[in-house]
Design an enzyme around this catalytic site. Sequence first.
Site, mmCIF file in Angstrom:
data_model
loop_
_atom_site.group_PDB
_atom_site.id
_atom_site.type_symbol
_atom_site.label_atom_id
_atom_site.label_comp_id
_atom_site.label_asym_id
_atom_site.label_seq_id
_atom_site.Cartn_x
_atom_site.Cartn_y
_atom_site.Cartn_z
ATOM 1 C CB CYS A 98 -0.984 -0.056 1.160
ATOM 2 S SG CYS A 98 -2.466 0.887 0.807
ATOM 3 C CG HIS A 203 -3.783 -3.372 3.405
ATOM 4 N ND1 HIS A 203 -4.994 -3.371 4.009
ATOM 5 C CD2 HIS A 203 -3.733 -2.251 2.638
ATOM 6 C CE1 HIS A 203 -5.647 -2.282 3.649
ATOM 7 N NE2 HIS A 203 -4.924 -1.582 2.805
HETATM 8 N N1 GLN Z 1 -1.887 7.020 1.715
HETATM 9 C C1 GLN Z 1 -2.088 6.149 0.627
HETATM 10 C C2 GLN Z 1 -3.452 6.269 -0.030
HETATM 11 O O1 GLN Z 1 -4.446 6.498 0.635
HETATM 12 C C3 GLN Z 1 -1.858 4.733 1.089
HETATM 13 C C4 GLN Z 1 -2.723 4.359 2.241
HETATM 14 C C5 GLN Z 1 -2.434 3.010 2.725
HETATM 15 O O2 GLN Z 1 -1.298 2.598 2.972
HETATM 16 N N2 GLN Z 1 -3.522 2.323 2.894
HETATM 17 O O3 GLN Z 1 -3.511 6.128 -1.226
#
Ligand code: GLN
Length: 254
Positions: A98, A203
């Site tokens: 992510c 995840h």
């Molecule tokens: N900040 C990033 C987004 O929202 C990744 C978020 C996350 O790791 N879930 O795209």
Amino acid sequence: MRTDLELRLLALYPEQMNIYADRGNIIFLQRRCEWRGIGFSYAAAGPGEGFDPGEHDLVYIGGGQDRDQVLVAEDMLRSKGAAIDSAIEDGAALLAVCGGYQLLGHSYQLGERSIQGLGVADLETVRGEGERLIGNIAIEADLRPGPDDAEALVLSGFENHGGRTHLGAGATPLGRVVHGHGNNGRDGLEGVRRLNMIGTYMHGPLLPKNAPLADLLIARALERRSGSEVALEPLEDDLERLSHQAALRAAGGG
Ligand code: GLN
């Protein structure tokens, strides 16, 4: 028992990039090694800390909110960029989830602001105007855990991201979306892979739901260390199969 083998794991920014069961993924890797009598060593590199790319065979970077990513991106490039690049080129396994996945690319555009990424994967991410891409996801990944496994590995997980990732012409996706959004909700692709590096939006918690992926990472990392092919002893995995099926059903498959 393979007591001659040891998985040397390095977690990048475990304090800052850890929002989605990322510690659980690491514990799962540790347990799967221990159950087979394979050694496991854990090291972490946080802000300002470099590392020796020859000393770690599996590098892990977890999820982070935009705010966390802004905080680590510059530091990561400066203090660890060259070592990460060298580890990947030398065959180390790397799993980025992510927020960590987004930072593998060239940049992450957040409105007026552009965060520079590591550039180890040919991709770019743009913070979308629309809704976050949230939900259970299943993909068909072009990964072969063992030499005899020709079939695409079905992976399941949960995604939650505002960023939309677009792969460049030189990038290979991790797989194709069967259910869910994937990289950007449009092109049907999910994640990225290059050499033994994997980036993914999946995840929550990815590895316990997808034990063959955990084993693939372990095997590649051990092979990099030992210089020879490693066939991992199968484990019982009844619970792991159930958790995979449950995640697949939640995504609308299985
Ligand atoms: N900040 C990033 C987004 O929202 C990744 C978020 C996350 O790791 N879930 O795209």
